[in-house]
Design a protein around this motif. Sequence first.
Motif, mmCIF file in Angstrom:
data_model
loop_
_atom_site.group_PDB
_atom_site.id
_atom_site.type_symbol
_atom_site.label_atom_id
_atom_site.label_comp_id
_atom_site.label_asym_id
_atom_site.label_seq_id
_atom_site.Cartn_x
_atom_site.Cartn_y
_atom_site.Cartn_z
ATOM 1 N N GLU A 110 0.828 -1.155 0.148
ATOM 2 C CA GLU A 110 0.018 0.217 0.150
ATOM 3 C C GLU A 110 0.702 1.207 -0.028
ATOM 4 O O GLU A 110 0.639 2.291 -0.691
ATOM 5 C CB GLU A 110 -1.012 -0.016 1.094
ATOM 6 C CG GLU A 110 -2.116 -1.163 0.954
ATOM 7 C CD GLU A 110 -3.010 -1.134 2.028
ATOM 8 O OE1 GLU A 110 -4.129 -1.818 2.039
ATOM 9 O OE2 GLU A 110 -2.765 -0.699 3.314
ATOM 10 N N LYS A 111 2.068 1.301 0.871
ATOM 11 C CA LYS A 111 2.909 2.244 0.905
ATOM 12 C C LYS A 111 3.547 2.649 -0.469
ATOM 13 O O LYS A 111 3.786 3.700 -1.010
ATOM 14 C CB LYS A 111 3.711 2.297 1.902
ATOM 15 C CG LYS A 111 4.783 3.392 2.228
ATOM 16 C CD LYS A 111 5.453 3.123 3.374
ATOM 17 C CE LYS A 111 6.379 4.472 3.727
ATOM 18 N NZ LYS A 111 7.238 4.188 4.995
ATOM 19 N N LEU A 112 4.057 1.562 -1.297
ATOM 20 C CA LEU A 112 4.576 1.618 -2.372
ATOM 21 C C LEU A 112 3.590 2.129 -3.564
ATOM 22 O O LEU A 112 3.832 3.169 -4.243
ATOM 23 C CB LEU A 112 5.138 0.362 -3.000
ATOM 24 C CG LEU A 112 6.237 -0.283 -2.041
ATOM 25 C CD1 LEU A 112 6.344 -1.887 -2.592
ATOM 26 C CD2 LEU A 112 7.593 0.652 -2.356
ATOM 27 N N ILE A 113 2.383 1.745 -3.388
ATOM 28 C CA ILE A 113 1.519 2.342 -4.444
ATOM 29 C C ILE A 113 0.990 3.658 -4.174
ATOM 30 O O ILE A 113 1.276 4.648 -5.068
ATOM 31 C CB ILE A 113 0.179 1.508 -4.319
ATOM 32 C CG1 ILE A 113 0.168 0.039 -4.923
ATOM 33 C CG2 ILE A 113 -1.189 2.189 -4.989
ATOM 34 C CD1 ILE A 113 -0.772 -0.929 -4.652
ATOM 35 N N ARG A 114 0.952 4.202 -2.766
ATOM 36 C CA ARG A 114 0.567 5.671 -2.374
ATOM 37 C C ARG A 114 1.822 6.420 -2.762
ATOM 38 O O ARG A 114 1.420 7.534 -3.255
ATOM 39 C CB ARG A 114 0.363 5.476 -0.805
ATOM 40 C CG ARG A 114 -0.480 6.615 -0.435
ATOM 41 C CD ARG A 114 -0.814 6.520 1.235
ATOM 42 N NE ARG A 114 0.259 6.089 1.855
ATOM 43 C CZ ARG A 114 0.444 5.200 2.572
ATOM 44 N NH1 ARG A 114 -0.238 4.244 2.764
ATOM 45 N NH2 ARG A 114 1.649 5.047 3.338
ATOM 46 N N GLU A 115 3.090 5.971 -2.547
ATOM 47 C CA GLU A 115 4.209 6.889 -2.564
ATOM 48 C C GLU A 115 4.680 6.889 -4.176
ATOM 49 O O GLU A 115 5.348 7.994 -4.530
ATOM 50 C CB GLU A 115 5.191 6.671 -1.635
ATOM 51 C CG GLU A 115 4.686 6.845 -0.258
ATOM 52 C CD GLU A 115 5.788 7.218 0.788
ATOM 53 O OE1 GLU A 115 6.735 7.494 0.275
ATOM 54 O OE2 GLU A 115 5.393 7.159 1.953
ATOM 55 N N LEU A 116 4.469 5.763 -4.689
ATOM 56 C CA LEU A 116 5.105 5.720 -5.969
ATOM 57 C C LEU A 116 4.187 5.930 -7.344
ATOM 58 O O LEU A 116 4.568 6.410 -8.223
ATOM 59 C CB LEU A 116 6.082 4.501 -6.237
ATOM 60 C CG LEU A 116 7.070 4.312 -4.936
ATOM 61 C CD1 LEU A 116 7.737 2.849 -5.306
ATOM 62 C CD2 LEU A 116 8.135 5.459 -5.155
ATOM 63 N N LYS A 117 2.948 5.552 -6.952
ATOM 64 C CA LYS A 117 2.016 5.604 -8.050
ATOM 65 C C LYS A 117 2.524 4.883 -9.326
ATOM 66 O O LYS A 117 2.879 5.190 -10.473
ATOM 67 C CB LYS A 117 1.711 7.211 -8.404
ATOM 68 C CG LYS A 117 1.069 7.736 -7.304
ATOM 69 C CD LYS A 117 0.511 9.134 -7.951
ATOM 70 C CE LYS A 117 -0.041 9.976 -6.879
ATOM 71 N NZ LYS A 117 -0.769 9.362 -5.893
ATOM 72 N N PRO A 118 2.699 3.449 -9.083
ATOM 73 C CA PRO A 118 3.524 2.582 -10.052
ATOM 74 C C PRO A 118 2.424 2.708 -11.323
ATOM 75 O O PRO A 118 1.383 2.641 -11.436
ATOM 76 C CB PRO A 118 3.396 1.135 -9.574
ATOM 77 C CG PRO A 118 2.360 1.226 -8.108
ATOM 78 C CD PRO A 118 2.357 2.611 -7.848
ATOM 79 N N GLU A 119 3.177 2.529 -12.478
ATOM 80 C CA GLU A 119 2.589 2.530 -13.751
ATOM 81 C C GLU A 119 1.391 1.344 -14.154
ATOM 82 O O GLU A 119 0.581 1.153 -14.795
ATOM 83 C CB GLU A 119 3.729 2.863 -15.087
ATOM 84 C CG GLU A 119 3.964 4.014 -15.180
ATOM 85 C CD GLU A 119 4.494 4.842 -14.287
ATOM 86 O OE1 GLU A 119 5.167 4.205 -13.335
ATOM 87 O OE2 GLU A 119 4.424 6.031 -13.939
#
Lengths: 270, 270, 270
Positions: A110-119
């Motif tokens: 969830e943190k990676l998605i929130r902070e990085l907004k992956p493609e």
Amino acid sequence: MEIREKILANLSAVKEKSPLIHHITNYVTVNDCANIVLALGGSPVMADDLEEVAEMVGFASALVLNIGTLNSRTIESMLVAGLRAKELGIPVILDPVGVGATKLRTNTAEKLIRELKPEVVRGNMSEIMVLAGQNVAIKGVDSIADEQGSSFIAKRFASELSCVIAITGKTDVVSDGRQVCLLDNGHRILADVTGTGCMTTSLVGTFCGVTKDYFTASIAGIISMGMAGEIAQATLRHGEGIGTFRARLLDSIYNLTPEILARDGKISYE
Amino acid sequence: MEIREKILANLSAVKEKSPLIHHITNYVTVNDCANIVLALGGSPVMADDLEEVAEMVGFASALVLNIGTLNSRTIESMLVAGLRAKELGIPVILDPVGVGATKLRTNTAEKLIRELKPEVVRGNMSEIMVLAGQNVAIKGVDSIADEQGSSFIAKRFASELSCVIAITGKTDVVSDGRQVCLLDNGHRILADVTGTGCMTTSLVGTFCGVTKDYFTASIAGIISMGMAGEIAQATLRHGEGIGTFRARLLDSIYNLTPEILARDGKISYE
Amino acid sequence: MEIREKILANLSAVKEKSPLIHHITNYVTVNDCANIVLALGGSPVMADDLEEVAEMVGFASALVLNIGTLNSRTIESMLVAGLRAKELGIPVILDPVGVGATKLRTNTAEKLIRELKPEVVRGNMSEIMVLAGQNVAIKGVDSIADEQGSSFIAKRFASELSCVIAITGKTDVVSDGRQVCLLDNGHRILADVTGTGCMTTSLVGTFCGVTKDYFTASIAGIISMGMAGEIAQATLRHGEGIGTFRARLLDSIYNLTPEILARDGKISYE
């Protein structure tokens, strides 16, 4: 351009440009991920130390983050590498392996998605359902059998995150929030080998290294693995099983041409 | 003794003594390195914790240091193990994977060379050029195509460091600072598989475990991989590729005899 | 129920229930361990971070601890996961790789045994002799040749620890402190491939995931590997070696049926 033409062009570009794909990934399937990228025509680099990831990702055409054996050291590296990738316009592809099984995995994904907004986020149905906030019973890293509603979830979640969501399973579903594509290549023996999910994400990452059209790149990566699985399985003789299959899977990706990939993909739209 | 006689004697010694080769190496290709050492006739041990490396290296006949996925924990272990190896007269073989790509890799490789004075350094042309202080454009861990001047650089750098420098590429170059040897075994498919460089270093390390003649040991290790690559590639049939090739590469090292190795090496002197 | 009936029932149960086997293991052979568990019919999960291991083991049917590349971070995780497993009644299977080679390995294995009281300990003769307090010369992770007295040591040590002790070698010995079973499947080529010991422990762990009879589970795991080794070796043609053998080993486990396993095991009692 029609989807098959784009896929053909994407694989041609991978073979011509050999994009460097930076991975921060698990130690279980990392060798398979490196070899599958090479087999397709890309160039893998695995580096996870905090002191070098920001510099390394600067050479890369895509960043693959896979939380299969995450730990406090590599989580920090994923965030730093990911933020640098975003600054540079390098696409981030996330494989949330086993999310939902432990709080650490769920919080990290969830943190990676929130902070990085992956493609692109690629997972199995249970993993994507956890991330999309659905209630779902998880058993380790296994995917749940029920695939109903996967199109609906993929589309809604892709729209919410403004990214591409790829759910792999018997039928794979890819959505960019507007279009939903269904993919029907593959063979069930793929589920009997460790790392086929991780390798699919690495293939998606490799295609994302040569195009800004991440929807097509995700489709191309997923059908590459599906078709290679079909071809590899068809070569098995009596007494052969997942050991021989794994080798043939790499062989099949290695021998996949842009023309075959574009022609034999079982692609339909919802 | 002529070089081919020495090579024959070296491989016989590996098979007879099964030298223990301590590795501190990356998690991408570590399994391949262990298996290639076993295939040749050696005995691999992988141990990287600071609390045990000095003790473990005491049992070893050679120490292989590979910075493929270095981190602060393993860099410290490499230094401690390396210093203990030097005290005990155990040869240190360095593979500076990806040096030049990041400051961490360059600083680490330079520090390991400065503090440990390794007996052999094996890398591709771009890696060795970085270490030798040449200006060179690096792209990840890929080697640059231009091999001109590799003999010159190998000889000068070997002389400067008083060690053996091995540059692998289309033609491999090995120098101890006085002699320069050119090796022409191999096949380009070797570059399509991850870990063939690391495995070559492990083979060199295994030969260094049975002789003080590290120049010959380096030649023996490099032609072993080159010849195995040729043999493995020649077995591939239609539809086969790097998956099958990897298995056959191990097979070919496993079946390599001292006589074949000594006979079929394409060795010339400058 | 006779031993062969139990073995048949155990493998049927693995294929039916697909038990989740949590591993905290080394990065050298982790991929092989995951694939061998899948090949048998189980479901592997590898997770080693302190923040998630207690939670992850709660989903598992067995916990495999392997100290092949132990470090301070993973040792702590092994203890935490192990204590949680004991609370939950989940069996712990220990592979004390290389114990005796370094103080770190010896202290760690002894601590894991003391604090976790594992249900099964599987090692080679030299490893078990170290743990049993015998004087023995160790050379890395190699096993010593002399197997005399292994039955005596296995039985006495199993009785002392109230667990199952499995010593693998030319003849494998398994004891629960009362019974001693001798197993004669296998082929010497198994010793030429890295990870066959680790994989055997993973197979034992997988069987321990479906029965409380850990004595039978250990026998089933060991003969599975031995029989697969025989079958795989018998398929090798001229020019093939450990590369092809490894693939065929996985193939052979994948194709092992409960009936064949029960029928062809070379099992005798002392």
